[in-house]
Motif scaffolding. Structure first.
Motif, mmCIF file in Angstrom:
data_model
loop_
_atom_site.group_PDB
_atom_site.id
_atom_site.type_symbol
_atom_site.label_atom_id
_atom_site.label_comp_id
_atom_site.label_asym_id
_atom_site.label_seq_id
_atom_site.Cartn_x
_atom_site.Cartn_y
_atom_site.Cartn_z
ATOM 1 N N HIS A 262 0.810 -1.216 0.000
ATOM 2 C CA HIS A 262 0.000 0.000 0.000
ATOM 3 C C HIS A 262 0.843 1.265 0.000
ATOM 4 O O HIS A 262 0.482 2.258 -0.639
ATOM 5 N N SER A 263 1.955 1.256 0.717
ATOM 6 C CA SER A 263 2.743 2.492 0.824
ATOM 7 C C SER A 263 3.399 2.886 -0.491
ATOM 8 O O SER A 263 3.558 4.076 -0.779
ATOM 9 N N PHE A 264 3.763 1.897 -1.322
ATOM 10 C CA PHE A 264 4.371 2.261 -2.602
ATOM 11 C C PHE A 264 3.326 2.548 -3.679
ATOM 12 O O PHE A 264 3.661 3.037 -4.751
ATOM 13 N N LYS A 265 2.063 2.293 -3.368
ATOM 14 C CA LYS A 265 0.984 2.751 -4.239
ATOM 15 C C LYS A 265 0.603 4.184 -3.904
ATOM 16 O O LYS A 265 0.164 4.946 -4.764
ATOM 17 N N GLN A 266 0.752 4.544 -2.607
ATOM 18 C CA GLN A 266 0.398 5.883 -2.140
ATOM 19 C C GLN A 266 1.548 6.466 -1.303
ATOM 20 O O GLN A 266 1.380 6.740 -0.114
ATOM 21 N N PRO A 267 2.701 6.656 -1.889
ATOM 22 C CA PRO A 267 3.867 7.087 -1.098
ATOM 23 C C PRO A 267 3.671 8.404 -0.363
ATOM 24 O O PRO A 267 4.096 8.544 0.782
ATOM 25 N N SER A 268 3.016 9.377 -0.988
ATOM 26 C CA SER A 268 2.824 10.676 -0.340
ATOM 27 C C SER A 268 1.903 10.563 0.867
ATOM 28 O O SER A 268 2.103 11.239 1.885
ATOM 29 N N ILE A 269 0.895 9.705 0.762
ATOM 30 C CA ILE A 269 -0.053 9.512 1.866
ATOM 31 C C ILE A 269 0.642 8.861 3.054
ATOM 32 O O ILE A 269 0.494 9.296 4.203
ATOM 33 N N PHE A 270 1.423 7.824 2.811
ATOM 34 C CA PHE A 270 2.118 7.137 3.902
ATOM 35 C C PHE A 270 3.209 8.018 4.499
ATOM 36 O O PHE A 270 3.466 7.954 5.698
ATOM 37 N N HIS A 271 3.835 8.830 3.667
ATOM 38 C CA HIS A 271 4.822 9.772 4.176
ATOM 39 C C HIS A 271 4.143 10.762 5.127
ATOM 40 O O HIS A 271 4.680 11.083 6.203
ATOM 41 N N ALA A 272 2.970 11.246 4.760
ATOM 42 C CA ALA A 272 2.252 12.214 5.588
ATOM 43 C C ALA A 272 1.873 11.632 6.939
ATOM 44 O O ALA A 272 1.913 12.316 7.959
ATOM 45 N N VAL A 273 1.506 10.354 6.965
ATOM 46 C CA VAL A 273 1.070 9.732 8.220
ATOM 47 C C VAL A 273 2.251 9.293 9.081
ATOM 48 O O VAL A 273 2.257 9.493 10.299
ATOM 49 N N PHE A 274 3.288 8.706 8.462
ATOM 50 C CA PHE A 274 4.322 8.036 9.242
ATOM 51 C C PHE A 274 5.678 8.735 9.297
ATOM 52 O O PHE A 274 6.519 8.373 10.117
ATOM 53 N N LEU B 161 7.708 2.450 -8.918
ATOM 54 C CA LEU B 161 7.155 2.089 -7.611
ATOM 55 C C LEU B 161 7.064 0.582 -7.406
ATOM 56 O O LEU B 161 7.257 0.078 -6.295
ATOM 57 N N VAL B 162 6.788 -0.155 -8.477
ATOM 58 C CA VAL B 162 6.708 -1.621 -8.373
ATOM 59 C C VAL B 162 8.072 -2.196 -8.013
ATOM 60 O O VAL B 162 8.189 -3.077 -7.138
ATOM 61 N N THR B 163 9.109 -1.707 -8.664
ATOM 62 C CA THR B 163 10.468 -2.179 -8.374
ATOM 63 C C THR B 163 10.879 -1.792 -6.959
ATOM 64 O O THR B 163 11.501 -2.586 -6.236
ATOM 65 N N ALA B 164 10.538 -0.576 -6.547
ATOM 66 C CA ALA B 164 10.868 -0.125 -5.195
ATOM 67 C C ALA B 164 10.205 -1.005 -4.147
ATOM 68 O O ALA B 164 10.837 -1.386 -3.143
ATOM 69 N N GLU B 165 8.951 -1.341 -4.372
ATOM 70 C CA GLU B 165 8.235 -2.236 -3.436
ATOM 71 C C GLU B 165 8.914 -3.599 -3.371
ATOM 72 O O GLU B 165 9.158 -4.139 -2.284
ATOM 73 N N LYS B 166 9.239 -4.168 -4.536
ATOM 74 C CA LYS B 166 9.851 -5.502 -4.581
ATOM 75 C C LYS B 166 11.210 -5.501 -3.883
ATOM 76 O O LYS B 166 11.520 -6.410 -3.094
ATOM 77 N N LYS B 167 12.019 -4.505 -4.162
ATOM 78 C CA LYS B 167 13.349 -4.450 -3.540
ATOM 79 C C LYS B 167 13.241 -4.290 -2.028
ATOM 80 O O LYS B 167 13.981 -4.922 -1.270
ATOM 81 N N THR B 168 12.324 -3.448 -1.594
ATOM 82 C CA THR B 168 12.140 -3.245 -0.157
ATOM 83 C C THR B 168 11.746 -4.549 0.528
ATOM 84 O O THR B 168 12.297 -4.913 1.577
ATOM 85 N N LEU B 169 10.796 -5.271 -0.063
ATOM 86 C CA LEU B 169 10.365 -6.541 0.518
ATOM 87 C C LEU B 169 11.483 -7.577 0.496
ATOM 88 O O LEU B 169 11.636 -8.355 1.444
ATOM 89 N N ASP B 170 12.269 -7.583 -0.564
ATOM 90 C CA ASP B 170 13.407 -8.514 -0.629
ATOM 91 C C ASP B 170 14.389 -8.241 0.506
ATOM 92 O O ASP B 170 14.863 -9.164 1.175
ATOM 93 N N TYR B 171 14.711 -6.976 0.724
ATOM 94 C CA TYR B 171 15.655 -6.622 1.785
ATOM 95 C C TYR B 171 15.093 -6.964 3.163
ATOM 96 O O TYR B 171 15.809 -7.491 4.030
#
Length: 218
Positions: A97-109, A197-207
């Motif tokens: 969800h956060s890499f689909k809505q990065p600005s929203i998650f940034h605002a909250v967290f 964003l798809v690649t960023a999500e995948k790399k983050t989950l891999d790490y």
């Protein structure tokens, strides 16, 4: 509930809903006090009777836009058999969800909200209690925790109690997974990486998956 409280709640929601509409139509960076006031049909000065600054409006509107995530994470967690599985699944849902809505998650967290940001979350659910009706009890402490450094810690503590990870790995695993996510999301928002964003999500989950595997008791 007193008439004054009802009136305050009604006005509060007018401004939040106006902010949500601006975010959805124009983007979070276009939110200003004047635009929100115009959209809600009031003057700018009125907003300051209910909100300390524009970042608070953006935060509350972003919380409203997190409802798909809140509903989804409940389903993800149910599929975990152990605390460590639930921890991993909660990250999988969070990244999705956060890499689909990065600005929203940034605002909250991540965004600076001044003092006592946790109080803002309490205020939000006080105004929108129905949003917690279908949330499992084990998730409620997480939803009331704005500090991302604390959100997954309870699951890691449970994992340590069940000997899935060593107790002295709780802090490091928690910190490293958060830093991986924060770093990736912030770099994406600041155009510091060439990933989509798809690649960023995948790399983050891999790490994160690698970190969880390394922390397991063998």
């Amino acid at each position: 509930m007193s008439n004054k409280t009802i009136q305050m709640s009604r006005m509060w929601k007018y401004f939040i809903e106006a902010t949500v509409e601006i975010i959805q139509e124009d983007g979070i960076e276009q939110v200003t006090i004047r635009k929100v006031a115009d959209r809600a049909g009031y003057n700018s000065a009125t907003i300051y009777n209910y909100f300390g600054e524009v970042s608070h409006l953006i935060f509350f509107a972003s919380m409203k836009l997190l409802q798909d995530y809140v509903e989804d994470v409940s389903n993800y967690i149910k599929n975990g058999q152990t605390p460590l599985e639930k921890y991993w699944l909660s990250w999988e849902c969070f990244c999705k969800h956060s890499f689909k809505q990065p600005s929203i998650f940034h605002a909250v967290f991540i965004m600076n909200l001044g003092d006592h940001p946790e109080k803002l979350i309490e205020d939000y659910y006080e105004m929108y209690p129905a949003e917690l009706i279908n949330v499992p009890d084990e998730l409620k402490p997480i939803l009331f925790e704005r500090r991302i450094t604390m959100r997954g810690k309870s699951l890691l503590q449970q994992a340590a109690q069940q000997k899935q990870i060593a107790e002295d790995h709780i802090e490091s695993l928690n910190d490293m997974t958060i830093l991986v996510w924060q770093g990736m999301l912030t770099n994406i928002l600041n155009n510091r990486l060439d990933y989509d964003l798809v690649t960023a999500e995948k790399k983050t989950l891999d790490y994160i998956h690698q970190l969880v595997e390394m922390a397991k008791v063998r």
